[in-house]
Design an enzyme around this catalytic site. Structure first.
Site, PDB file in Angstrom:
ATOM      1  N   LYS A   1      -9.715   0.573  -1.713  1.00  0.00           N
ATOM      2  CA  LYS A   1      -9.826   0.096  -0.334  1.00  0.00           C
ATOM      3  C   LYS A   1     -11.214   0.388   0.228  1.00  0.00           C
ATOM      4  CE  LYS A   1      -7.408   0.603   4.108  1.00  0.00           C
ATOM      5  NZ  LYS A   1      -6.347   1.375   4.805  1.00  0.00           N
TER       6      LYS A   1
ATOM      7  N   GLU B   1       0.851  -1.189   0.000  1.00  0.00           N
ATOM      8  CA  GLU B   1       0.000   0.000   0.000  1.00  0.00           C
ATOM      9  C   GLU B   1       0.888   1.239   0.000  1.00  0.00           C
ATOM     10  OE1 GLU B   1      -3.500   1.737   2.992  1.00  0.00           O
ATOM     11  OE2 GLU B   1      -1.905   0.456   3.781  1.00  0.00           O
TER      12      GLU B   1
ATOM     13  N   CYS C   1      -4.601  -3.379   3.709  1.00  0.00           N
ATOM     14  CA  CYS C   1      -4.301  -3.025   5.101  1.00  0.00           C
ATOM     15  C   CYS C   1      -5.455  -3.289   6.073  1.00  0.00           C
ATOM     16  CB  CYS C   1      -3.835  -1.573   5.156  1.00  0.00           C
ATOM     17  SG  CYS C   1      -2.775  -1.190   6.577  1.00  0.00           S
TER      18      CYS C   1
END
Length: 267
Positions: free
Chosen positions: A106, A40, A142
């Site tokens: 995301k 990321e 994440c």
């Protein structure tokens, strides 16, 4: 499938970060990898401004990554930032390679441990998978790793591998949580998990100039985990390239022995 995990440490300079991608992608290709996974925020590290560098998927930075993938004949997954709504950006994974072009925004934003990603980032809404040489691969970023439903949704869409790209925040117990969550998501989805995080800047004596103290800049500990939760490789804190062979064909046998996807009930 031979894949590479590129645990790099990025900074504010987009061109320098792009050179890291080129360097590690070349090393991955030389090692025979079909796929190289970057973390990321590979485009620019957290703790730096994002809105001024966000660009569409056909912009210059993404186009340069695409050129690297095409030149090396390798599939690349790398975190970048694309324009969102209301002046915010989207935390995007670019996937590009021979016959492959997709992206994932995301879904779960990191509003936790004193950091508010939603202040500057616009959330995605849909899971994404792609097919690489007959292997279906799901994507996550994440904080997504704390939400099992995304990983099982990818598995139900056919994913035999789930990639998690991260810039994990440091703090008490955070490395242990990362290890626990990555392994749990493999067992939840009975799929390989390829977890690539930013390395720890402190491991090479760096601290981002002007970085926000609470910004998640990475702790390392990238890993590749089997569908039954066994680590196949675990990295430390420093920048490193790991090359791993996995066999997606074992997924059918694993899901026959441990049919958690088939046995699951919704409430």
């Amino acid at each position: 499938m031979r894949l590479a995990v590129a645990q790099i440490i990025t900074g504010a300079d987009l061109a320098a970060n792009l050179e890291l991608i080129r360097e590690y992608a070349m090393r991955a290709k030389a090692a025979g990898a079909d796929l190289v996974v970057f973390p990321e925020a590979a485009m620019r590290a957290f703790g730096n401004s994002l809105a001024d560098i966000a660009e569409p998927l056909d912009g210059p930075w993404a186009t340069a990554v695409r050129s690297i993938a095409r030149e090396l004949d390798i599939t690349v997954v790398a975190g970048m930032f694309t324009p969102g709504d209301g002046g915010r950006v989207r935390n995007t994974l670019l996937v590009t390679g021979p016959g492959i072009e997709t992206s994932y925004d995301k879904i779960h934003l990191f509003d936790a441990f004193g950091f508010a990603e939603s202040d500057s980032v616009d959330a995605g809404t849909s899971p994404v998978t792609f097919n690489l040489n007959g292997t279906v691969i799901g994507l996550a970023t994440c904080y997504d790793v704390r939400f099992p439903a995304l990983f099982t949704a990818n598995a139900r869409a056919g994913a035999q591998v789930n990639i998690v790209c991260a810039s994990w925040g440091a703090g008490e117990g955070k490395a242990e949580q990362w290890d626990l969550l990555v392994r749990a998501r493999a067992v939840d989805s009975t799929a390989f998990v390829v977890a690539c995080g930013q390395g720890d800047p402190a491991s090479i004596g760096l601290r981002s100039a002007g970085a926000v103290d609470s910004a998640p800049t990475g702790i390392g500990h990238s890993a590749v985990v089997s569908p039954l939760g066994s680590p196949l490789v675990v990295l430390g804190a420093e920048p490193e390239l790991a090359v791993v062979d996995i066999d997606p064909a074992v997924i059918t046998d694993v899901r026959g022995k441990l049919p958690v996807l088939a046995n699951a009930r919704t409430f």
